[in-house]
Design a protein around this motif. Structure first.
Motif, PDB file in Angstrom:
ATOM      1  N   UNK A   1       0.825  -1.206   0.000  1.00  0.00           N
ATOM      2  CA  UNK A   1       0.000   0.000   0.000  1.00  0.00           C
ATOM      3  C   UNK A   1       0.861   1.259   0.000  1.00  0.00           C
ATOM      4  N   UNK A   2       1.949   1.228   0.770  1.00  0.00           N
ATOM      5  CA  UNK A   2       2.820   2.393   0.806  1.00  0.00           C
ATOM      6  C   UNK A   2       3.550   2.581  -0.521  1.00  0.00           C
ATOM      7  N   UNK A   3       3.888   1.473  -1.168  1.00  0.00           N
ATOM      8  CA  UNK A   3       4.506   1.566  -2.501  1.00  0.00           C
ATOM      9  C   UNK A   3       3.518   2.134  -3.507  1.00  0.00           C
ATOM     10  N   UNK A   4       2.259   1.674  -3.420  1.00  0.00           N
ATOM     11  CA  UNK A   4       1.224   2.195  -4.312  1.00  0.00           C
ATOM     12  C   UNK A   4       1.008   3.683  -4.069  1.00  0.00           C
ATOM     13  N   UNK A   5       1.007   4.069  -2.782  1.00  0.00           N
ATOM     14  CA  UNK A   5       0.822   5.475  -2.440  1.00  0.00           C
ATOM     15  C   UNK A   5       1.975   6.324  -2.967  1.00  0.00           C
ATOM     16  N   UNK A   6       3.182   5.754  -2.865  1.00  0.00           N
ATOM     17  CA  UNK A   6       4.362   6.462  -3.362  1.00  0.00           C
ATOM     18  C   UNK A   6       4.284   6.641  -4.871  1.00  0.00           C
ATOM     19  N   UNK A   7       3.883   5.568  -5.567  1.00  0.00           N
ATOM     20  CA  UNK A   7       3.733   5.638  -7.029  1.00  0.00           C
ATOM     21  C   UNK A   7       2.652   6.637  -7.405  1.00  0.00           C
ATOM     22  N   UNK A   8       1.562   6.615  -6.614  1.00  0.00           N
ATOM     23  CA  UNK A   8       0.455   7.545  -6.875  1.00  0.00           C
ATOM     24  C   UNK A   8       0.902   8.987  -6.714  1.00  0.00           C
ATOM     25  N   UNK A   9       1.674   9.233  -5.637  1.00  0.00           N
ATOM     26  CA  UNK A   9       2.176  10.591  -5.420  1.00  0.00           C
ATOM     27  C   UNK A   9       3.113  11.020  -6.534  1.00  0.00           C
ATOM     28  N   UNK A  10       3.952  10.069  -6.966  1.00  0.00           N
ATOM     29  CA  UNK A  10       4.877  10.391  -8.056  1.00  0.00           C
ATOM     30  C   UNK A  10       4.132  10.716  -9.340  1.00  0.00           C
ATOM     31  N   UNK A  11       3.007  10.022  -9.548  1.00  0.00           N
ATOM     32  CA  UNK A  11       2.225  10.283 -10.760  1.00  0.00           C
ATOM     33  C   UNK A  11       1.544  11.644 -10.713  1.00  0.00           C
ATOM     34  N   UNK A  12       1.453  12.244  -9.510  1.00  0.00           N
ATOM     35  CA  UNK A  12       0.849  13.561  -9.349  1.00  0.00           C
ATOM     36  C   UNK A  12       1.894  14.667  -9.206  1.00  0.00           C
ATOM     37  N   UNK A  13       3.177  14.306  -9.311  1.00  0.00           N
ATOM     38  CA  UNK A  13       4.243  15.284  -9.120  1.00  0.00           C
ATOM     39  C   UNK A  13       4.932  15.621 -10.445  1.00  0.00           C
ATOM     40  N   UNK A  14       5.293  16.881 -10.563  1.00  0.00           N
ATOM     41  CA  UNK A  14       6.139  17.298 -11.675  1.00  0.00           C
ATOM     42  C   UNK A  14       7.586  16.933 -11.318  1.00  0.00           C
ATOM     43  N   UNK A  15       8.231  16.120 -12.127  1.00  0.00           N
ATOM     44  CA  UNK A  15       9.547  15.584 -11.797  1.00  0.00           C
ATOM     45  C   UNK A  15      10.605  16.673 -11.627  1.00  0.00           C
ATOM     46  N   UNK A  16      10.531  17.701 -12.430  1.00  0.00           N
ATOM     47  CA  UNK A  16      11.571  18.725 -12.395  1.00  0.00           C
ATOM     48  C   UNK A  16      11.460  19.615 -11.159  1.00  0.00           C
ATOM     49  N   UNK A  17      10.249  20.116 -10.884  1.00  0.00           N
ATOM     50  CA  UNK A  17      10.076  21.109  -9.818  1.00  0.00           C
ATOM     51  C   UNK A  17       9.559  20.511  -8.511  1.00  0.00           C
ATOM     52  N   UNK A  18       9.075  19.255  -8.570  1.00  0.00           N
ATOM     53  CA  UNK A  18       8.468  18.585  -7.418  1.00  0.00           C
ATOM     54  C   UNK A  18       7.172  19.257  -6.960  1.00  0.00           C
ATOM     55  N   UNK A  19       6.616  20.113  -7.826  1.00  0.00           N
ATOM     56  CA  UNK A  19       5.289  20.669  -7.576  1.00  0.00           C
ATOM     57  C   UNK A  19       4.234  19.673  -8.060  1.00  0.00           C
ATOM     58  N   UNK A  20       2.972  19.953  -7.774  1.00  0.00           N
ATOM     59  CA  UNK A  20       1.901  19.138  -8.333  1.00  0.00           C
ATOM     60  C   UNK A  20       1.878  19.308  -9.851  1.00  0.00           C
ATOM     61  N   UNK A  21       1.400  18.282 -10.541  1.00  0.00           N
ATOM     62  CA  UNK A  21       1.283  18.404 -11.990  1.00  0.00           C
ATOM     63  C   UNK A  21      -0.164  18.694 -12.393  1.00  0.00           C
TER      64      UNK A  21
END
Length: 376
Positions: A207-227
């Motif tokens: 679940x924590x891995x899924x949550x981490x993946x989910x958060x990453x899918x909502x993050x802009x990789x360059x700025x770490x802001x929301x996408x």
């Protein structure tokens, strides 16, 4: 367990022969001799023969019976050894898979099985004798409703099986994700559960891995802001909320294409990261700050009126000016801003997003003489 068919037949034959011997052997002896002394001697031999034959019959019957008994004992011993080995394998499998087995019955309440490697359940002594509804006592508050609904269906006889994922309190006080699979195995005449058996499976890492993946899918990789994806979800959530007025700020970094062409994309990325750093320092945790395009940013501010949002825009511009004074950049970093405020859920959110976007382009025109978008 044993087959006594042959033994019964032997005993039946023995009884027939024995009775015949008792009733007819004396008549036969009297027919053979009239000498009383000889008759008594033969009677003694006859009795001895009877005892010997009887002993032999019982010997062979007991020998066979004891042999069968020993064979059954060997089989039982072998079965017990296999069962013990399977039990050990089961315990190892449960331990390795991080599983806790539990049972509930109407007489004893909850009966947690011992698990040395995984002690998931924070059972209380007074809880062990409670009804099945008390299973929600150890559950994280946000997850209780879903489990409660399933338990009500079980209690009301609408279903015999449930399979849910939720957070559970452990004996060391932590909250971990578990999968609880349970089934009713007996009901009373009123259809109330008598016995339920289930297992807890530790799924915390997944679940924590899924949550981490989910958060990453909502993050802009360059700025770490929301996408943009997360921003759209947040807007949909805010539309039906009670957090009005909700203000919107649209920002577009000036001259990013020129910076990329002149100094390279590595320098351009530095400008984007610096912009994200400035914005994160200004806004609250509850505000949504997102990078929605190459050089475009959007901020959603719940419970923020038009006066406050204008002050925030001024603060952004001041921070950019300070950054230019402090940072050694090949070209000044600037941003064009536009803002608007949605006062109630009766107003269309997308309309005010476009208004903020158009104001931003109009402000950018003042700097670069670029034709603005048409006002809606």
């Amino acid at each position: 367990m044993f087959n006594f068919k042959e033994e019964k037949r032997i005993i039946f034959i023995y009884i027939i022969i024995g009775l015949s011997w008792i009733y007819f052997s004396d008549d036969l002896l009297l027919a053979l001799t009239n000498d009383i002394e000889q008759f008594n001697k033969i009677q003694t031999y006859k009795g001895t023969f009877y005892v010997l034959v009887t002993a032999l019959i019982f010997y062979f019957l007991l020998k066979k019976y004891i042999g069968n008994l020993r064979k059954q004992q060997e089989k039982l011993k072998e079965s017990n050894q296999k069962l013990t080995a399977m039990n050990e394998q089961f315990k190892l499998a449960i331990s390795g898979a991080k599983i806790d087995v539990w049972e509930w019955n109407q007489n004893d309440g909850f009966i947690p099985f011992d698990s040395r490697d995984l002690e998931l359940i924070d059972w209380k002594e007074d809880q062990l004798n409670k009804g099945i509804e008390s299973i929600i006592d150890n559950v994280y508050s946000d997850d209780k409703n879903g489990l409660k609904e399933e338990i009500e269906k079980i209690v009301n006889g609408k279903k015999d099986h449930f399979e849910l994922e939720y957070r559970l309190k452990t004996q060391n006080g932590d909250w971990i994700w578990v999968k609880n699979v349970g089934r009713v195995y007996a009901r009373d005449d009123k259809d109330y559960p008598l016995r339920i058996l289930g297992i807890y499976i530790d799924i915390d890492k997944r679940k924590k891995s899924e949550e981490k993946i989910k958060k990453l899918s909502y993050k802009d990789k360059l700025t770490n802001l929301c996408n943009r994806r997360y921003l759209d979800l947040a807007i949909n959530r805010f539309k039906n909320s009670r957090r009005y007025p909700i203000s919107i700020i649209i920002g577009d970094l000036d001259d990013l294409k020129k910076i990329n062409d002149t100094y390279g994309h590595q320098i351009g990325d530095k400008y984007l990261k610096k912009t994200a750093e400035i914005l994160k320092k200004i806004f609250r945790d509850q505000d949504i700050v997102a990078r929605v395009g190459g050089d475009e940013f959007a901020i959603i501010l719940p419970e923020t009126d038009e006066n406050i949002v204008k002050e925030l825009c001024e603060r952004i511009e001041e921070r950019f000016e300070k950054t230019n004074d402090l940072e050694e950049l090949p070209q000044k970093i600037n941003i064009s801003l536009g803002c608007s405020t949605v006062k109630s859920k009766d107003e269309k959110f997308n309309k005010y997003y476009k208004i903020a976007d158009n104001i931003m382009y109009r402000n950018k025109k003042k700097k670069k003489n670029v034709e603005p978008k048409k006002e809606i």
